[in-house]
Scaffold this motif. Structure first.
Motif: not given
Length: 180
Positions: A96-102, A125-139
């Protein structure tokens, strides 16, 4: 007017090395091979559920000199703990390569490349909604609760924020209007 109640249940992809790809999808994701044809043009039928003969079809024939044409293949997981387990397993798997969390606001996702460069997404899924595209890195060094709280605080600041329930109700109305 809507023609029928469609449900997307399987997909097929062309692969370069069918044995490598069969091994990857059976050993990492837990698919089983339900049927196969070895020649001419080898194919493998794979599933993770007894109710579908196959969810993934691997077909030989992709030219090794060509890039993948698959945008992404997505797997829904049951909870964030499962996403973390997949993250840890992906980090440890040399195929596996190029692993990223969003953090998409409405979901937490992990993206990576399979052995032939196809993008795989695993998400919850989360309990929330925001319009897409939306993406922030997950630490992923943060605790599950810290990731949850960070996402919640950030989506509350987004002007398109609503609960996942409200977004689902809105989509149900859209689909009903489209079917009328």
């Amino acid at each position: 007017m809507k023609l029928a109640n469609f449900s997307l249940n399987h997909m097929g992809i062309y692969v370069i090395d069918i044995d490598t790809m069969s091994d990857f999808y059976t050993s990492f994701f837990g698919f089983v091979i339900t049927d196969r044809r070895d020649s001419p043009n080898p194919i493998r039928f794979l599933t993770m559920t007894p109710t579908e003969h196959h969810q993934l079809l691997l077909a030989s024939g992709r030219d090794p000199r060509t890039p993948t044409t698959l945008h992404q293949m997505s797997f829904l997981l049951e909870d964030f703990a499962a996403l973390r387990r997949v993250h840890d397993a992906a980090q440890a798997d040399p195929r596996i390569s190029d692993i990223r969390g969003l953090d998409h606001g409405n979901s937490w996702a992990l993206y990576f490349k399979d052995p032939e460069g196809n993008t795989v997404e695993c998400y919850v899924h989360t309990d929330w909604h925001v319009d897409q595209p939306y993406g922030r890195p997950i630490d992923f060094s943060l605790s599950d609760q810290e990731i949850h709280d960070k996402t919640h605080a950030e989506v509350l600041e987004n002007p398109t924020f609503m609960s996942a329930e409200a977004a689902q109700s809105r989509l149900e109305r859209q689909l009903a209007d489209a079917a009328a």
